[in-house]
Design an enzyme around this catalytic site. Structure first.
Site, PDB file in Angstrom:
ATOM      1  N   ASP A   8      21.652  -3.173 -26.131  1.00  0.00           N
ATOM      2  CA  ASP A   8      20.513  -2.130 -26.833  1.00  0.00           C
ATOM      3  C   ASP A   8      21.395  -0.755 -26.140  1.00  0.00           C
ATOM      4  OD1 ASP A   8      18.323  -0.716 -27.351  1.00  0.00           O
ATOM      5  OD2 ASP A   8      17.933  -0.612 -25.475  1.00  0.00           O
ATOM      6  N   ASP A  10      19.879   2.744 -25.559  1.00  0.00           N
ATOM      7  CA  ASP A  10      19.001   3.747 -24.929  1.00  0.00           C
ATOM      8  C   ASP A  10      18.363   2.891 -23.839  1.00  0.00           C
ATOM      9  OD1 ASP A  10      17.541   5.936 -23.629  1.00  0.00           O
ATOM     10  OD2 ASP A  10      16.047   5.427 -25.561  1.00  0.00           O
ATOM     11  N   GLY A  45      12.083   2.519 -26.683  1.00  0.00           N
ATOM     12  CA  GLY A  45      12.884   1.334 -27.622  1.00  0.00           C
ATOM     13  C   GLY A  45      11.977   1.236 -29.220  1.00  0.00           C
ATOM     14  N   ARG A  48      11.776   5.853 -34.637  1.00  0.00           N
ATOM     15  CA  ARG A  48      11.253   7.207 -34.715  1.00  0.00           C
ATOM     16  C   ARG A  48       9.953   7.627 -35.446  1.00  0.00           C
ATOM     17  NH1 ARG A  48      15.696  10.954 -37.963  1.00  0.00           N
ATOM     18  NH2 ARG A  48      16.968   9.762 -36.493  1.00  0.00           N
ATOM     19  N   SER A 113      18.280   3.302 -32.989  1.00  0.00           N
ATOM     20  CA  SER A 113      18.623   4.660 -33.077  1.00  0.00           C
ATOM     21  C   SER A 113      19.610   5.084 -34.480  1.00  0.00           C
ATOM     22  CB  SER A 113      19.139   5.390 -32.164  1.00  0.00           C
ATOM     23  OG  SER A 113      19.257   6.733 -32.264  1.00  0.00           O
ATOM     24  N   ASP A 167      15.856  -3.144 -22.666  1.00  0.00           N
ATOM     25  CA  ASP A 167      15.190  -2.689 -21.702  1.00  0.00           C
ATOM     26  C   ASP A 167      13.655  -2.428 -21.879  1.00  0.00           C
ATOM     27  OD1 ASP A 167      15.790  -0.542 -23.282  1.00  0.00           O
ATOM     28  OD2 ASP A 167      15.046   1.013 -22.062  1.00  0.00           O
TER      29      ASP A 167
HETATM   30  P1  B16 Z   1      16.482   7.810 -33.555  1.00  0.00           P
HETATM   31  P2  B16 Z   1      17.331   1.923 -28.745  1.00  0.00           P
HETATM   32  C1  B16 Z   1      15.841   3.839 -29.539  1.00  0.00           C
HETATM   33  O1  B16 Z   1      17.048   3.275 -28.985  1.00  0.00           O
HETATM   34  C2  B16 Z   1      15.109   4.851 -28.552  1.00  0.00           C
HETATM   35  O2  B16 Z   1      14.731   3.848 -27.458  1.00  0.00           O
HETATM   36  C3  B16 Z   1      13.697   5.118 -29.139  1.00  0.00           C
HETATM   37  O3  B16 Z   1      13.164   6.159 -28.102  1.00  0.00           O
HETATM   38  C4  B16 Z   1      14.084   5.955 -30.220  1.00  0.00           C
HETATM   39  O4  B16 Z   1      12.927   6.398 -30.825  1.00  0.00           O
HETATM   40  C5  B16 Z   1      14.454   5.054 -31.359  1.00  0.00           C
HETATM   41  O5  B16 Z   1      16.064   4.471 -30.727  1.00  0.00           O
HETATM   42  C6  B16 Z   1      15.182   5.729 -32.749  1.00  0.00           C
HETATM   43  O6  B16 Z   1      15.931   6.748 -32.601  1.00  0.00           O
HETATM   44  O7  B16 Z   1      15.282   8.790 -33.700  1.00  0.00           O
HETATM   45  O8  B16 Z   1      17.713   8.519 -32.772  1.00  0.00           O
HETATM   46  O9  B16 Z   1      16.828   7.015 -34.921  1.00  0.00           O
HETATM   47  O10 B16 Z   1      16.656   1.520 -27.332  1.00  0.00           O
HETATM   48  O11 B16 Z   1      16.810   1.215 -29.757  1.00  0.00           O
HETATM   49  O12 B16 Z   1      19.079   2.051 -28.456  1.00  0.00           O
HETATM   50 MG    MG Z   2      16.317   0.714 -25.170  1.00  0.00          MG
END
Ligand code: B16
Ligand code: MG
Length: 215
Positions: A8, A10, A45, A48, A113, A167
Protein backbone atom coordinates in the site's frame (compact mmCIF):
# COMPACT_ATOMS: atom_id res chain seq x y z
CA UNK A 1 6.51 -19.86 -1.31
CA UNK A 2 6.12 -16.10 -1.23
CA UNK A 3 7.38 -14.61 -4.50
CA UNK A 4 5.92 -11.10 -4.42
CA UNK A 5 5.26 -8.18 -2.10
CA UNK A 6 2.48 -5.64 -2.66
CA UNK A 7 2.82 -2.35 -0.81
CA UNK A 8 0.00 0.00 0.00
CA UNK A 9 1.34 3.52 -0.55
CA UNK A 10 -0.20 6.04 1.81
CA UNK A 11 0.64 5.06 5.38
CA UNK A 12 3.08 2.30 4.38
CA UNK A 13 5.81 3.73 2.12
CA UNK A 14 5.05 7.41 2.77
CA UNK A 15 2.73 9.51 4.87
CA UNK A 16 0.49 11.35 2.45
CA UNK A 17 -2.39 10.97 4.94
CA UNK A 18 -1.60 14.43 6.32
CA UNK A 19 -2.01 15.98 2.85
CA UNK A 20 -5.28 14.13 2.25
CA UNK A 21 -6.46 15.46 5.62
CA UNK A 22 -5.46 19.07 4.87
CA UNK A 23 -7.18 18.95 1.48
CA UNK A 24 -10.42 17.53 2.95
CA UNK A 25 -10.28 20.10 5.76
CA UNK A 26 -10.09 22.96 3.29
CA UNK A 27 -13.06 21.61 1.33
CA UNK A 28 -15.11 21.03 4.49
CA UNK A 29 -14.34 24.58 5.70
CA UNK A 30 -15.45 26.05 2.38
CA UNK A 31 -18.68 24.07 2.54
CA UNK A 32 -19.28 24.96 6.19
CA UNK A 33 -19.26 21.28 7.18
CA UNK A 34 -17.83 20.44 10.62
CA UNK A 35 -14.62 18.39 10.20
CA UNK A 36 -11.40 17.84 12.12
CA UNK A 37 -8.47 15.44 12.52
CA UNK A 38 -10.56 13.03 14.56
CA UNK A 39 -13.31 12.94 11.94
CA UNK A 40 -10.58 12.26 9.37
CA UNK A 41 -9.46 9.03 11.08
CA UNK A 42 -12.08 6.70 9.54
CA UNK A 43 -11.13 8.00 6.05
CA UNK A 44 -7.77 6.20 6.20
CA UNK A 45 -7.26 4.10 3.08
CA UNK A 46 -10.81 4.77 1.86
CA UNK A 47 -11.49 5.85 -1.75
CA UNK A 48 -12.00 9.51 -2.66
CA UNK A 49 -15.75 9.15 -3.22
CA UNK A 50 -16.34 7.08 -0.07
CA UNK A 51 -14.33 9.65 1.92
CA UNK A 52 -16.46 12.54 0.64
CA UNK A 53 -19.66 10.60 1.42
CA UNK A 54 -18.52 10.16 5.03
CA UNK A 55 -17.74 13.88 5.32
CA UNK A 56 -21.11 14.88 3.84
CA UNK A 57 -23.03 12.54 6.16
CA UNK A 58 -26.74 12.76 5.37
CA UNK A 59 -26.54 16.16 3.67
CA UNK A 60 -28.03 15.95 0.18
CA UNK A 61 -26.03 16.96 -2.91
CA UNK A 62 -26.45 16.34 -6.63
CA UNK A 63 -24.02 14.08 -8.51
CA UNK A 64 -22.62 17.18 -10.26
CA UNK A 65 -21.94 18.87 -6.90
CA UNK A 66 -20.32 15.70 -5.57
CA UNK A 67 -18.03 15.47 -8.58
CA UNK A 68 -17.09 19.14 -8.28
CA UNK A 69 -16.18 18.68 -4.62
CA UNK A 70 -14.07 15.57 -5.36
CA UNK A 71 -12.21 17.52 -8.03
CA UNK A 72 -11.71 20.54 -5.77
CA UNK A 73 -10.29 18.37 -2.97
CA UNK A 74 -8.03 16.63 -5.46
CA UNK A 75 -6.68 19.94 -6.75
CA UNK A 76 -5.76 20.95 -3.19
CA UNK A 77 -4.14 17.54 -2.67
CA UNK A 78 -2.12 17.71 -5.91
CA UNK A 79 -0.86 21.14 -4.89
CA UNK A 80 0.28 19.75 -1.53
CA UNK A 81 2.12 16.71 -2.94
CA UNK A 82 4.30 18.78 -5.29
CA UNK A 83 6.87 19.09 -2.50
CA UNK A 84 7.22 15.30 -1.96
CA UNK A 85 10.77 13.99 -2.39
CA UNK A 86 12.76 10.83 -1.49
CA UNK A 87 13.13 12.15 2.06
CA UNK A 88 9.40 11.53 2.51
CA UNK A 89 9.86 7.75 2.31
CA UNK A 90 9.03 6.25 5.70
CA UNK A 91 11.89 4.65 7.70
CA UNK A 92 12.78 1.15 6.48
CA UNK A 93 11.09 1.49 3.09
CA UNK A 94 14.22 1.73 0.92
CA UNK A 95 16.11 -0.94 2.86
CA UNK A 96 13.24 -3.40 2.40
CA UNK A 97 12.79 -2.61 -1.31
CA UNK A 98 16.53 -3.18 -1.80
CA UNK A 99 16.51 -6.46 0.13
CA UNK A 100 13.51 -7.73 -1.84
CA UNK A 101 15.17 -6.95 -5.14
CA UNK A 102 18.38 -8.69 -4.04
CA UNK A 103 16.33 -11.77 -3.16
CA UNK A 104 14.49 -11.85 -6.50
CA UNK A 105 11.13 -11.03 -4.89
CA UNK A 106 8.82 -9.06 -7.17
CA UNK A 107 7.26 -5.86 -5.86
CA UNK A 108 4.13 -3.85 -6.65
CA UNK A 109 2.27 -0.83 -5.36
CA UNK A 110 -1.40 -1.45 -4.50
CA UNK A 111 -2.87 1.98 -3.78
CA UNK A 112 -6.44 3.25 -3.93
CA UNK A 113 -5.11 6.62 -5.02
CA UNK A 114 -5.44 8.04 -8.52
CA UNK A 115 -2.35 10.07 -7.68
CA UNK A 116 -0.22 7.06 -6.71
CA UNK A 117 1.94 7.20 -9.85
CA UNK A 118 2.87 10.83 -9.24
CA UNK A 119 3.70 10.15 -5.59
CA UNK A 120 5.82 7.08 -6.51
CA UNK A 121 7.75 9.14 -9.03
CA UNK A 122 8.33 12.00 -6.59
CA UNK A 123 9.51 9.50 -3.96
CA UNK A 124 12.06 8.28 -6.50
CA UNK A 125 11.04 4.59 -6.30
CA UNK A 126 9.38 4.16 -9.71
CA UNK A 127 12.33 2.05 -10.90
CA UNK A 128 12.36 0.00 -7.68
CA UNK A 129 8.93 -1.59 -8.19
CA UNK A 130 7.80 -4.02 -10.89
CA UNK A 131 4.15 -2.90 -11.12
CA UNK A 132 1.76 -0.19 -9.98
CA UNK A 133 -1.92 -0.85 -9.26
CA UNK A 134 -3.66 2.43 -8.48
CA UNK A 135 -7.04 4.16 -8.35
CA UNK A 136 -7.42 3.71 -12.10
CA UNK A 137 -6.71 -0.04 -12.20
CA UNK A 138 -10.03 -1.51 -11.00
CA UNK A 139 -13.65 -0.50 -10.42
CA UNK A 140 -14.25 -1.88 -6.92
CA UNK A 141 -12.23 -0.13 -4.19
CA UNK A 142 -10.78 -1.78 -1.04
CA UNK A 143 -12.14 -3.69 0.95
CA UNK A 144 -12.87 -5.54 -2.33
CA UNK A 145 -9.92 -7.78 -3.30
CA UNK A 146 -9.82 -6.50 -6.91
CA UNK A 147 -6.92 -4.05 -6.60
CA UNK A 148 -4.56 -6.59 -5.01
CA UNK A 149 -5.63 -9.31 -7.47
CA UNK A 150 -4.85 -6.88 -10.28
CA UNK A 151 -1.38 -6.24 -8.79
CA UNK A 152 -0.66 -9.99 -8.43
CA UNK A 153 -1.75 -10.50 -12.01
CA UNK A 154 0.65 -7.77 -13.14
CA UNK A 155 3.43 -9.63 -11.32
CA UNK A 156 2.26 -12.91 -12.90
CA UNK A 157 1.89 -14.46 -9.44
CA UNK A 158 -0.90 -16.38 -7.70
CA UNK A 159 -2.51 -14.65 -4.68
CA UNK A 160 -1.03 -17.29 -2.34
CA UNK A 161 2.45 -16.24 -3.50
CA UNK A 162 1.92 -12.62 -2.44
CA UNK A 163 2.13 -10.72 0.83
CA UNK A 164 0.44 -7.34 1.26
CA UNK A 165 1.71 -4.57 3.56
CA UNK A 166 -1.19 -2.35 4.68
CA UNK A 167 -1.92 0.32 7.29
CA UNK A 168 -5.71 0.41 6.89
CA UNK A 169 -8.43 -1.96 8.06
CA UNK A 170 -10.09 -1.85 4.64
CA UNK A 171 -6.76 -2.79 3.05
CA UNK A 172 -6.16 -5.83 5.27
CA UNK A 173 -9.73 -6.91 4.60
CA UNK A 174 -9.11 -6.59 0.84
CA UNK A 175 -5.87 -8.61 1.00
CA UNK A 176 -7.47 -11.38 3.08
CA UNK A 177 -10.39 -11.50 0.64
CA UNK A 178 -7.79 -11.93 -2.13
CA UNK A 179 -6.38 -14.92 -0.16
CA UNK A 180 -2.99 -13.25 0.26
CA UNK A 181 -0.61 -13.11 3.20
CA UNK A 182 -0.93 -9.88 5.18
CA UNK A 183 1.33 -7.67 7.26
CA UNK A 184 -0.52 -4.94 9.14
CA UNK A 185 1.42 -1.81 10.06
CA UNK A 186 0.11 0.14 13.03
CA UNK A 187 -2.11 -0.45 16.07
CA UNK A 188 -3.80 -3.86 16.30
CA UNK A 189 -7.17 -2.12 16.84
CA UNK A 190 -6.77 -1.11 13.19
CA UNK A 191 -4.85 -3.94 11.51
CA UNK A 192 -5.20 -6.76 14.04
CA UNK A 193 -6.76 -9.16 11.54
CA UNK A 194 -3.47 -9.36 9.59
CA UNK A 195 -1.27 -12.48 9.81
CA UNK A 196 1.51 -10.35 11.31
CA UNK A 197 1.24 -6.92 12.96
CA UNK A 198 4.26 -4.59 13.14
CA UNK A 199 4.57 -0.95 14.21
CA UNK A 200 6.17 0.15 10.89
CA UNK A 201 8.61 -0.95 8.17
CA UNK A 202 11.57 0.20 10.26
CA UNK A 203 14.00 -2.65 10.83
CA UNK A 204 11.91 -5.17 8.90
CA UNK A 205 14.10 -7.94 7.46
CA UNK A 206 12.67 -9.97 4.60
CA UNK A 207 14.43 -13.16 5.69
CA UNK A 208 12.90 -13.01 9.19
CA UNK A 209 9.47 -12.06 7.94
CA UNK A 210 9.35 -14.86 5.40
CA UNK A 211 10.20 -17.39 8.11
CA UNK A 212 7.35 -16.08 10.30
CA UNK A 213 4.81 -16.16 7.48
CA UNK A 214 5.60 -19.74 6.49
CA UNK A 215 5.29 -20.98 10.11
P1 B16 B 1 -7.00 9.83 -4.38
P2 B16 B 1 -3.65 4.18 -0.22
C1 B16 B 1 -5.57 6.05 -0.37
O1 B16 B 1 -4.23 5.63 -0.64
C2 B16 B 1 -5.54 7.04 0.77
O2 B16 B 1 -5.15 6.37 1.97
C3 B16 B 1 -6.90 7.64 0.97
O3 B16 B 1 -6.86 8.61 2.00
C4 B16 B 1 -7.37 8.30 -0.34
O4 B16 B 1 -8.68 8.84 -0.20
C5 B16 B 1 -7.36 7.24 -1.45
O5 B16 B 1 -6.05 6.68 -1.56
C6 B16 B 1 -7.77 7.82 -2.79
O6 B16 B 1 -6.80 8.77 -3.18
O7 B16 B 1 -8.06 10.79 -3.96
O8 B16 B 1 -5.63 10.45 -4.50
O9 B16 B 1 -7.38 9.05 -5.61
O10 B16 B 1 -3.63 4.13 1.27
O11 B16 B 1 -4.56 3.14 -0.84
O12 B16 B 1 -2.27 4.19 -0.84
MG1 MG C 1 -2.87 3.21 3.27
Amino acid sequence: DIRGVIFDLDGVLTDTAEYHYLAWQQLADEEGIPFNRQANEPLRGISRRASLMMILGNRQYSEAEIEEMMERKNNYYIELIQTISPKDLLPGAIALLDELRQNGIKTAIGSASKNARMVVERLGIADQVDAIADGYSVQQPKPAPDLFLYAANQLKLAPQQCVVFEDAAAGIEAALAAKMWTVGLGPSERVGSAHIVLPSLAGVKWAELQAKLSD
